[in-house]
Design a protein around this motif. Sequence first.
Motif, short mmCIF file in Angstrom:
data_model
loop_
_atom_site.label_atom_id
_atom_site.label_comp_id
_atom_site.label_asym_id
_atom_site.label_seq_id
_atom_site.Cartn_x
_atom_site.Cartn_y
_atom_site.Cartn_z
N ALA A 99 0.49 -1.22 -0.12
CA ALA A 99 0.27 -0.32 -0.03
C ALA A 99 0.99 1.20 0.11
O ALA A 99 0.38 2.31 -1.04
CB ALA A 99 -0.99 -0.08 1.74
N ILE A 100 1.83 0.90 0.26
CA ILE A 100 2.90 2.71 0.79
C ILE A 100 4.34 2.19 0.11
O ILE A 100 4.35 3.51 -0.80
CB ILE A 100 3.39 2.34 2.75
CG1 ILE A 100 1.97 2.57 3.61
CG2 ILE A 100 4.75 3.70 2.56
CD1 ILE A 100 3.14 2.32 4.95
N LYS A 101 4.58 1.33 -0.17
CA LYS A 101 5.68 1.05 -1.60
C LYS A 101 5.31 1.20 -2.69
O LYS A 101 6.72 1.38 -3.31
CB LYS A 101 6.87 0.85 -0.33
CG LYS A 101 7.63 1.56 0.25
CD LYS A 101 8.71 0.66 1.25
CE LYS A 101 9.56 1.61 1.70
NZ LYS A 101 10.40 0.88 2.21
N ALA A 102 3.91 0.80 -2.68
CA ALA A 102 3.75 -0.75 -4.27
C ALA A 102 5.23 -1.28 -4.57
O ALA A 102 4.90 -1.37 -5.24
CB ALA A 102 3.62 0.97 -5.50
N VAL A 103 5.78 -2.20 -3.33
CA VAL A 103 6.01 -3.55 -3.52
C VAL A 103 5.71 -4.65 -3.53
O VAL A 103 4.72 -4.57 -2.46
CB VAL A 103 7.83 -3.15 -2.97
CG1 VAL A 103 8.00 -1.59 -3.07
CG2 VAL A 103 7.02 -3.00 -1.39
N ASN A 104 5.72 -5.59 -4.26
CA ASN A 104 5.24 -7.24 -4.03
C ASN A 104 6.53 -7.78 -2.76
O ASN A 104 7.24 -7.74 -3.25
CB ASN A 104 5.92 -7.63 -5.01
CG ASN A 104 5.26 -9.31 -5.12
OD1 ASN A 104 4.52 -9.41 -3.80
ND2 ASN A 104 4.62 -10.06 -5.95
N SER A 105 6.17 -7.11 -1.74
CA SER A 105 7.38 -7.42 -0.70
C SER A 105 7.08 -8.63 -0.22
O SER A 105 6.78 -10.11 -0.20
CB SER A 105 6.87 -7.01 0.20
OG SER A 105 7.67 -7.24 1.63
N PRO A 106 9.18 -9.36 -0.20
CA PRO A 106 9.21 -10.62 0.29
C PRO A 106 8.19 -11.83 1.81
O PRO A 106 8.16 -12.67 1.51
CB PRO A 106 10.77 -10.97 0.95
CG PRO A 106 11.08 -9.57 1.51
CD PRO A 106 9.69 -8.51 0.10
N TRP A 107 8.06 -9.87 2.11
CA TRP A 107 6.74 -11.18 3.32
C TRP A 107 5.07 -11.23 2.69
O TRP A 107 4.37 -12.31 3.41
CB TRP A 107 6.43 -9.68 4.14
CG TRP A 107 7.53 -9.46 4.83
CD1 TRP A 107 7.65 -8.60 5.19
CD2 TRP A 107 7.79 -10.02 6.25
NE1 TRP A 107 9.42 -8.09 6.14
CE2 TRP A 107 8.43 -9.36 6.98
CE3 TRP A 107 7.54 -11.44 6.90
CZ2 TRP A 107 9.39 -9.61 7.92
CZ3 TRP A 107 7.62 -11.47 8.23
CH2 TRP A 107 9.10 -10.59 8.65
N CYS A 108 4.36 -11.53 1.74
CA CYS A 108 4.01 -11.96 1.32
C CYS A 108 4.04 -13.57 0.66
O CYS A 108 2.94 -14.43 0.60
CB CYS A 108 3.38 -11.21 -0.41
SG CYS A 108 3.37 -9.24 0.13
N ARG A 109 5.54 -13.50 0.59
CA ARG A 109 5.82 -15.10 0.25
C ARG A 109 5.51 -16.65 1.23
O ARG A 109 5.28 -17.56 1.31
CB ARG A 109 7.27 -14.93 -0.23
CG ARG A 109 7.67 -14.51 -1.75
CD ARG A 109 6.44 -15.21 -2.34
NE ARG A 109 6.95 -16.97 -2.98
CZ ARG A 109 8.33 -16.47 -3.51
NH1 ARG A 109 9.50 -15.81 -4.33
NH2 ARG A 109 8.74 -18.45 -4.03
N LEU A 110 4.37 -15.22 2.60
CA LEU A 110 4.37 -16.08 3.71
C LEU A 110 3.16 -16.42 3.24
O LEU A 110 2.51 -17.85 4.03
CB LEU A 110 4.33 -15.45 4.63
CG LEU A 110 5.99 -15.60 5.54
CD1 LEU A 110 5.88 -14.36 6.36
CD2 LEU A 110 6.28 -16.96 6.01
N PHE A 111 1.86 -16.71 2.25
CA PHE A 111 1.01 -16.80 2.50
C PHE A 111 0.65 -16.90 0.69
O PHE A 111 0.76 -16.40 -0.23
CB PHE A 111 -0.07 -15.32 2.84
CG PHE A 111 0.09 -15.06 4.41
CD1 PHE A 111 0.29 -14.77 5.14
CD2 PHE A 111 1.32 -13.38 4.31
CE1 PHE A 111 0.06 -14.79 6.20
CE2 PHE A 111 1.53 -13.40 5.42
CZ PHE A 111 0.92 -14.27 6.41
N ASP A 112 -0.27 -17.74 1.07
CA ASP A 112 -0.94 -18.48 -0.71
C ASP A 112 -2.11 -18.18 -0.35
O ASP A 112 -2.24 -17.51 0.25
CB ASP A 112 -1.02 -19.79 -1.18
CG ASP A 112 -1.20 -21.09 0.24
OD1 ASP A 112 -2.38 -20.59 0.91
OD2 ASP A 112 -1.30 -22.22 0.31
#
Length: 469
Positions: free
Chosen positions: A280-293
Motif C-alpha cells: 500500500a505504501i511503497k507499491a512493492v511486492n514484498s518478500p513477506w507476501c511469500r508467507l501466504f498463498d
Amino acid sequence: MSSHCHSLVPCLRLIYSKHRRSLIGSWKTDHIIPENPNIPAIAKYFTTTGRYEEVNPYLIEDILAVNRSMLQPPSAQCRQIHLTAIIRHGTRYPTTQSIKKMQKVYDLVRSRASGKESWLREIQTQWTMWYTEDMDGRLVQKGVNDLKHLSVRLSKLFPSLISEQKLRGGHIKFITSSKHRCVNSTLSFKAGLTELWDIKDREFDHAVNDALMRFPRWCTRFVQEDNHNLSAVEEDDKFMQGPEMRRVQEKIANRLRVPYSNITHDMAESAFDLCAFEFAIKAVNSPWCRLFDEDDAKVMEYASDLREFWKRGHGYNIKSKSSCILFHDVFCRLNKSASENKSGQQVTEAVTVQVGHASTLLPLLTLLGFFKDNDTLTSTNYANQTERSFRTSHMLPFAANLLLVLYDCGGGDLRLQPLLNEKPVTFPGLTDQQASMPLYRDVREHYRELLQGCDFETECQLFKQPADV
C-alpha cells in the motif's frame, strides 16, 4: 504512476492532459488488467489496508480514469443539484500497536527462521524494519495522492457541481475528523482541486467535527458496551483458535522452518500486515507476501471481516445506530438542497466533502442496509461464506467513499443515486425500475423509521464530553 509525479504540484494538470480521452468515459470498470508481477497475488484480500486501485483495477493504468456513462440518469434533462461525499482517509502508516507486533514477527524471522529460499534470505539480510512507533497511523505520500486523484476524478464525474466556480463561490463545504490523517486527507482533496484549476490567490476552509466524523468516540453507550461485546470477542477468539487459522499458522511455520508454537495468530496477522502495508505504501511486492498463498489470504481476510462484522457491522446493532447523527446530517442536507431547488433558489451547499475513518463509513453503510448477507458471519461457517457480500476488501480500502448524488429530473422528479467507491450501488430493499437512481421520496419512505427515530442521544446516551478511549 511514474515516480516523477509524486510531488503532484504541476502533475495533475500534466496527467489530465495526457489522459484526457479516458476522462470522458472510455474506461469500463470491468477492464481486464494483465497480471503484474509487482502486485502481490493476494492483494485483493488486504481488507481495510488494501489499495483503492484493487477495488477499481482500471486505475492502475490510468489513475484519473472515469466513466461518466455509468451514472445513467433516467432522462437527458436530469441535472445534478447536490453531492455528499463521505470519504475514508487515504493510505496511512500502521498504528503504534500494529508496529509493535510487526517488530516481534520480524525479530522471530531474523533470529529463528532457516532455509535457503531467496525471499527468506531477503527478509533476513536485506529487508530492514523501517516502521517506527511515532508513525502511528499518519498519512503517507500515497495517501496524499489518493485524495488528490479522487478529487480530480470526482470533478470529472460531476463537473457541474465540483467546479472552480462552485469552489470559489463557497458552495463546496469540507468537514473532517480531527485525526491528523483525516485533516491531511482533507487538505489533499482541496489541493487536488486548487492544483487542477491553478488557484493560487486564496485558500479554502474546512471544519473539524468529531461528533459527526468520529461519532463512535462520542457514543458513550457504544464505548461502554464495546468492552463487553461478548459476541464479537467469542466469534473472534473461536475463529483464531479454529482449524482454518491453525492451518495458516502451521503453513507459515513450515515455510520458516520454526516450531508451530512459535507462530501465533497475532504473528500471522502481523506478517500479513507487513505484506499489505509494504504494498500500500511503497507499491512493492514484498518478500513477506511469500508467507501466504491465496487460500491463506482468504482466511486472513475472513478473520478481519468477522471482527468488523461483530464490532462495526450487522452483528452489532449499537455500532450502526451510533451513526444516526451522520445519517440525519446527510438527509438534513439533502432535504435542504431539495427545498432550495424546489423554490428556484441556487443550492447553497452544492457539495459536501466529509472525511473520516473506516469506523465512520462502515456503521453508516450498515445502518443503510448495505452488504447484509442472508447468513450471519460466524467462527464456524467460513466455508459457506465464499460468496458473502460483506467483504471489507471491496468496501473499505484506503480512500473508500460513499457518494450520494441528488438529481432534478424535471416536474418535481427528484432522484438520489448512491455510489460506493465510484461505482453505482442499489439501496437495499428498493426495487423500483430505476433502482440505481430511485425517486428521492421513495428513499425517504424506505428509511422513514430511521428518519423519524434513530436519535443519537437516545441510542448513545451522549454525555457532554467524549469518552476517553
